[in-house]
Design a protein around this motif. Structure first.
Motif, short mmCIF file in Angstrom:
data_model
loop_
_atom_site.label_atom_id
_atom_site.label_comp_id
_atom_site.label_asym_id
_atom_site.label_seq_id
_atom_site.Cartn_x
_atom_site.Cartn_y
_atom_site.Cartn_z
N ALA A 81 -3.32 -60.18 120.12
CA ALA A 81 -1.95 -60.34 119.62
C ALA A 81 -1.54 -61.80 119.61
N ASN A 82 -2.20 -62.64 120.39
CA ASN A 82 -1.85 -64.06 120.45
C ASN A 82 -2.64 -64.91 119.46
N ASP A 83 -3.54 -64.32 118.68
CA ASP A 83 -4.29 -65.06 117.68
C ASP A 83 -3.35 -65.63 116.65
N LEU A 84 -3.60 -66.87 116.25
CA LEU A 84 -2.84 -67.45 115.15
C LEU A 84 -3.49 -67.00 113.86
N ILE A 85 -2.67 -66.53 112.93
CA ILE A 85 -3.18 -66.04 111.66
C ILE A 85 -2.53 -66.82 110.52
N SER A 86 -3.16 -66.77 109.36
CA SER A 86 -2.65 -67.47 108.19
C SER A 86 -1.52 -66.67 107.54
N THR A 87 -0.86 -67.32 106.59
CA THR A 87 0.22 -66.63 105.87
C THR A 87 -0.34 -65.46 105.05
N ALA A 88 -1.56 -65.61 104.55
CA ALA A 88 -2.18 -64.52 103.78
C ALA A 88 -2.44 -63.31 104.68
N GLN A 89 -2.92 -63.56 105.89
CA GLN A 89 -3.17 -62.46 106.83
C GLN A 89 -1.86 -61.81 107.25
N ALA A 90 -0.83 -62.64 107.50
CA ALA A 90 0.48 -62.11 107.87
C ALA A 90 1.07 -61.28 106.73
N ALA A 91 0.89 -61.78 105.50
CA ALA A 91 1.40 -61.05 104.33
C ALA A 91 0.72 -59.69 104.21
N GLU A 92 -0.57 -59.65 104.49
CA GLU A 92 -1.29 -58.38 104.43
C GLU A 92 -0.77 -57.41 105.49
N LEU A 94 2.22 -57.34 106.76
CA LEU A 94 3.59 -56.94 106.44
C LEU A 94 3.71 -56.18 105.12
N GLY A 95 2.74 -56.37 104.23
CA GLY A 95 2.84 -55.77 102.91
C GLY A 95 3.71 -56.57 101.97
N PHE A 96 3.85 -57.87 102.24
CA PHE A 96 4.63 -58.77 101.40
C PHE A 96 3.73 -59.80 100.77
N SER A 97 4.30 -60.65 99.93
CA SER A 97 3.52 -61.72 99.31
C SER A 97 3.38 -62.88 100.29
N ARG A 98 2.35 -63.69 100.07
CA ARG A 98 2.12 -64.86 100.91
C ARG A 98 3.28 -65.87 100.81
N ARG A 125 -0.08 -63.30 115.63
CA ARG A 125 -0.11 -61.90 115.19
C ARG A 125 1.02 -61.13 115.87
N ALA A 126 1.30 -61.45 117.14
CA ALA A 126 2.36 -60.77 117.88
C ALA A 126 3.72 -60.99 117.23
N ALA A 127 3.98 -62.23 116.77
CA ALA A 127 5.26 -62.53 116.14
C ALA A 127 5.42 -61.74 114.84
N VAL A 128 4.33 -61.61 114.09
CA VAL A 128 4.38 -60.85 112.84
C VAL A 128 4.64 -59.38 113.14
N LEU A 129 3.94 -58.83 114.12
CA LEU A 129 4.13 -57.43 114.47
C LEU A 129 5.53 -57.17 115.02
N LYS A 134 10.91 -54.96 114.13
CA LYS A 134 12.35 -55.21 114.12
C LYS A 134 12.97 -54.88 112.77
N HIS A 135 12.24 -55.15 111.71
CA HIS A 135 12.76 -54.93 110.36
C HIS A 135 12.25 -53.63 109.75
N GLN A 136 11.57 -52.83 110.53
CA GLN A 136 11.08 -51.51 110.13
C GLN A 136 10.34 -51.54 108.80
N VAL A 137 9.41 -52.47 108.70
CA VAL A 137 8.58 -52.56 107.51
C VAL A 137 7.52 -51.49 107.63
N ILE A 138 7.49 -50.59 106.67
CA ILE A 138 6.58 -49.47 106.73
C ILE A 138 5.20 -49.83 106.21
N GLY A 139 5.12 -50.56 105.17
CA GLY A 139 3.82 -50.91 104.61
C GLY A 139 3.99 -51.55 103.26
N LYS A 140 2.94 -51.52 102.48
CA LYS A 140 2.98 -52.15 101.17
C LYS A 140 3.95 -51.41 100.25
N ALA A 141 4.57 -52.18 99.37
CA ALA A 141 5.47 -51.60 98.39
C ALA A 141 4.65 -50.72 97.45
#
Length: 172
Positions: A81-92, A94-98, A125-129, A134-141
């Motif tokens: 959970a403490n791994d630093l990830i890229s914006t592309a990995q975070a976007a994946e 969250l299901g959002f764009s980079r 990764r923990a911050a993204v999760l 917190k924002h109840q993101v379910i998955g990809k649009a």
């Protein structure tokens, strides 16, 4: 921080574990082994997150090499959970764009995000999760047309729609 020169050539002649590696690199690149050893020590002994990540990647790589040598199958690495990830990995995740994730980082909405001197954004990764929970993101649009078809919003065939459109045009 100790350097290769102080580690390898002190009056006590302490062993420098990076010395043989520096010598091997020097023989391949033609660089001075003291300079190579100093660079290795600076990178591997620093207390920055990047140095820690470099050390962990080096350990993983060495374990991979050894496991291949003796034919041991290593278990797949579990993402921390403490791994630093890229914006592309975070976007994946969250299901959002980079670019949207980059905007969240720029607006300090993802806690603990860092931006390198080269402009590369990293976030834990923990911050993204946490943000996702917190924002109840379910998955990809989903595709709205597909969802509409499943819900019965498009009961007419395309041919029926075209006939109706032509009939409306004639009635005008």
């Amino acid at each position: 921080m100790s350097t290769a020169t102080t580690l390898g050539k002190t009056s006590a002649h302490r062993y420098d574990p990076l010395g043989p590696l520096a010598d091997a690199i020097s023989s391949m690149t033609g660089a001075m082994s003291d300079q190579v050893a100093n660079a290795l020590h600076q990178v591997l002994e620093a207390t920055t997150p990047q140095s820690r990540n470099a050390r962990l990647q080096l350990i993983r790589h060495l374990v991979d090499i050894e496991s291949q040598t003796v034919s041991i199958e290593m278990p797949k690495a579990v993402d921390s959970a403490n791994d630093l990830i890229s914006t592309a990995q975070a976007a994946e995740l969250l299901g959002f764009s980079r670019p949207y994730v980059a905007m969240l980082i720029d607006q300090n909405k993802l806690a603990g995000a860092t931006v390198s001197a080269g402009g590369h954004r990293r976030v834990s990764r923990a911050a993204v999760l946490d943000w996702k929970a917190k924002h109840q993101v379910i998955g990809k649009a989903t595709d709205l047309r597909t969802d509409g078809e499943k819900a019965g919003a498009y009961k007419s065939s395309e041919a029926d729609v075209m006939r109706r459109v032509k009939a409306l045009e004639k009635s005008r």
